[in-house]
Design a protein around this motif. Structure first.
Motif, PDB file in Angstrom:
ATOM      1  N   VAL A 113       0.831  -1.207   0.000  1.00  0.00           N
ATOM      2  CA  VAL A 113       0.000   0.000   0.000  1.00  0.00           C
ATOM      3  C   VAL A 113       0.866   1.257   0.000  1.00  0.00           C
ATOM      4  O   VAL A 113       0.494   2.284  -0.594  1.00  0.00           O
ATOM      5  CB  VAL A 113      -0.978   0.006   1.192  1.00  0.00           C
ATOM      6  CG1 VAL A 113      -1.967  -1.139   1.075  1.00  0.00           C
ATOM      7  CG2 VAL A 113      -0.258  -0.059   2.524  1.00  0.00           C
ATOM      8  N   LEU A 114       2.033   1.203   0.634  1.00  0.00           N
ATOM      9  CA  LEU A 114       2.923   2.366   0.597  1.00  0.00           C
ATOM     10  C   LEU A 114       3.509   2.566  -0.794  1.00  0.00           C
ATOM     11  O   LEU A 114       3.670   3.707  -1.253  1.00  0.00           O
ATOM     12  CB  LEU A 114       4.057   2.191   1.616  1.00  0.00           C
ATOM     13  CG  LEU A 114       3.685   2.406   3.080  1.00  0.00           C
ATOM     14  CD1 LEU A 114       4.858   2.058   3.986  1.00  0.00           C
ATOM     15  CD2 LEU A 114       3.246   3.860   3.321  1.00  0.00           C
ATOM     16  N   GLY A 115       3.829   1.478  -1.466  1.00  0.00           N
ATOM     17  CA  GLY A 115       4.329   1.607  -2.833  1.00  0.00           C
ATOM     18  C   GLY A 115       3.298   2.210  -3.760  1.00  0.00           C
ATOM     19  O   GLY A 115       3.614   3.082  -4.578  1.00  0.00           O
ATOM     20  N   VAL A 116       2.045   1.760  -3.622  1.00  0.00           N
ATOM     21  CA  VAL A 116       0.971   2.315  -4.447  1.00  0.00           C
ATOM     22  C   VAL A 116       0.713   3.767  -4.061  1.00  0.00           C
ATOM     23  O   VAL A 116       0.499   4.625  -4.929  1.00  0.00           O
ATOM     24  CB  VAL A 116      -0.309   1.468  -4.291  1.00  0.00           C
ATOM     25  CG1 VAL A 116      -1.452   2.086  -5.083  1.00  0.00           C
ATOM     26  CG2 VAL A 116      -0.054   0.043  -4.761  1.00  0.00           C
ATOM     27  N   ALA A 117       0.758   4.056  -2.752  1.00  0.00           N
ATOM     28  CA  ALA A 117       0.567   5.439  -2.310  1.00  0.00           C
ATOM     29  C   ALA A 117       1.688   6.341  -2.818  1.00  0.00           C
ATOM     30  O   ALA A 117       1.458   7.485  -3.221  1.00  0.00           O
ATOM     31  CB  ALA A 117       0.504   5.496  -0.790  1.00  0.00           C
ATOM     32  N   GLY A 118       2.923   5.824  -2.822  1.00  0.00           N
ATOM     33  CA  GLY A 118       4.046   6.606  -3.307  1.00  0.00           C
ATOM     34  C   GLY A 118       3.938   6.951  -4.777  1.00  0.00           C
ATOM     35  O   GLY A 118       4.497   7.955  -5.232  1.00  0.00           O
ATOM     36  N   SER A 119       3.210   6.121  -5.526  1.00  0.00           N
ATOM     37  CA  SER A 119       3.043   6.399  -6.954  1.00  0.00           C
ATOM     38  C   SER A 119       2.024   7.497  -7.224  1.00  0.00           C
ATOM     39  O   SER A 119       1.852   7.915  -8.365  1.00  0.00           O
ATOM     40  CB  SER A 119       2.607   5.120  -7.678  1.00  0.00           C
ATOM     41  OG  SER A 119       1.270   4.778  -7.333  1.00  0.00           O
ATOM     42  N   GLY A 120       1.334   7.948  -6.151  1.00  0.00           N
ATOM     43  CA  GLY A 120       0.326   8.986  -6.313  1.00  0.00           C
ATOM     44  C   GLY A 120      -1.052   8.464  -6.640  1.00  0.00           C
ATOM     45  O   GLY A 120      -1.920   9.223  -7.090  1.00  0.00           O
ATOM     46  N   ALA A 121      -1.326   7.179  -6.411  1.00  0.00           N
ATOM     47  CA  ALA A 121      -2.630   6.588  -6.717  1.00  0.00           C
ATOM     48  C   ALA A 121      -3.691   7.107  -5.756  1.00  0.00           C
ATOM     49  O   ALA A 121      -3.396   7.630  -4.670  1.00  0.00           O
ATOM     50  CB  ALA A 121      -2.547   5.069  -6.634  1.00  0.00           C
TER      51      ALA A 121
END
Length: 246
Positions: A50-58
């Motif tokens: 979830v942090l990786g997806v959040a970091g992408s700006g999703a």
């Protein structure tokens, strides 16, 4: 491999009697390993996801969807992997059981001598070792050989279904923590809250695992926290880089 004589077998006095209330923790090793590994994987992999997806700006919905997919897929993957692994171990154990059964049918005297030799190697005098071997053979020869020759005790035998279920449940229980944080916290505070909640959960898991296993709490907690923080940081940075590039 230590020999533990049953209550009715002759014993050699070597010191003060052991209290009946004394308990050891090694019997917990199988389920404790699976539970701690599953919960740790659930926390770290889901929070990193979830942090990786959040970091992408999703968007928030995309982050939560990714978290749910990670929880379900991870739990099923843990269950399948544990079942296959423990089933292989179980197959090996059953092969050893069949071999011992065959040897006991075809060469009972040789097996008795083998059992006596085992006890002599562990320090019993020859006469006493013979008495113990005869007593245990008369009671349950197969169990005696599985335990004392091969180290296969019933409470530590491989159980694939149990291992798969406990691993899946442990993964899901760990994964739900960062998933709830991702779903309940507003966009602006989502990333720091996920990090804090995950670190708190990992610290608690490390302490609980150490407590159940009788190990030192601080090294276990620091070990879990360190690797968890590293996994989250790397995944977040990769997500941010990919989001920027795309």
């Amino acid at each position: 491999m230590a020999f533990r004589s049953p209550p009715e077998a002759p014993t050699v006095a070597t010191g003060p009697a052991v209290s009946a209330a004394e308990s050891h923790l090694s019997y917990r090793s199988n389920w404790l390993r699976a539970a701690v590994l599953g919960a740790n994987d659930g926390i770290v992999s889901t929070s990193s996801l979830v942090l990786g997806v959040a970091g992408s700006g999703a968007s928030g919905s995309a982050i939560v969807t990714a978290g749910i997919a990670g929880l379900v897929g991870g739990a099923l993957s843990m269950a399948a992997g544990e079942y296959v692994s423990v089933s292989s171990q179980r197959d090996t154990e059953l092969a050893d059981v069949r071999l011992e059964e065959h040897e006991l049918r075809t060469d009972p005297e040789g097996e008795l001598a083998e059992l006596q030799a085992i006890y002599e190697d562990r320090g019993l005098p020859a006469e006493l070792a013979g008495q113990v071997a005869e007593a245990l053979t008369a009671r349950d020869a197969l169990t005696a050989h599985l335990r004392d020759e091969l180290g296969l005790e019933e409470e530590r035998r491989a159980r694939p279904v149990q291992a798969a279920g406990s691993s899946a449940a442990a993964f899901a229980s760990g994964a739900i923590v960062p998933l709830l944080a991702a779903g309940l916290v507003p966009d602006g505070a989502r990333t720091p809250v996920i990090v804090v909640v995950t670190l708190v959960a990992l610290a608690a898991l490390g302490a609980i695992g150490a407590r159940l296993g009788g190990a030192r709490r601080r090294p276990a907690t620091v070990r879990v926290l360190g690797w968890g923080a590293a996994a989250m940081a790397v995944t977040y940075l990769i997500g941010a880089a990919v989001g920027t590039a795309i």
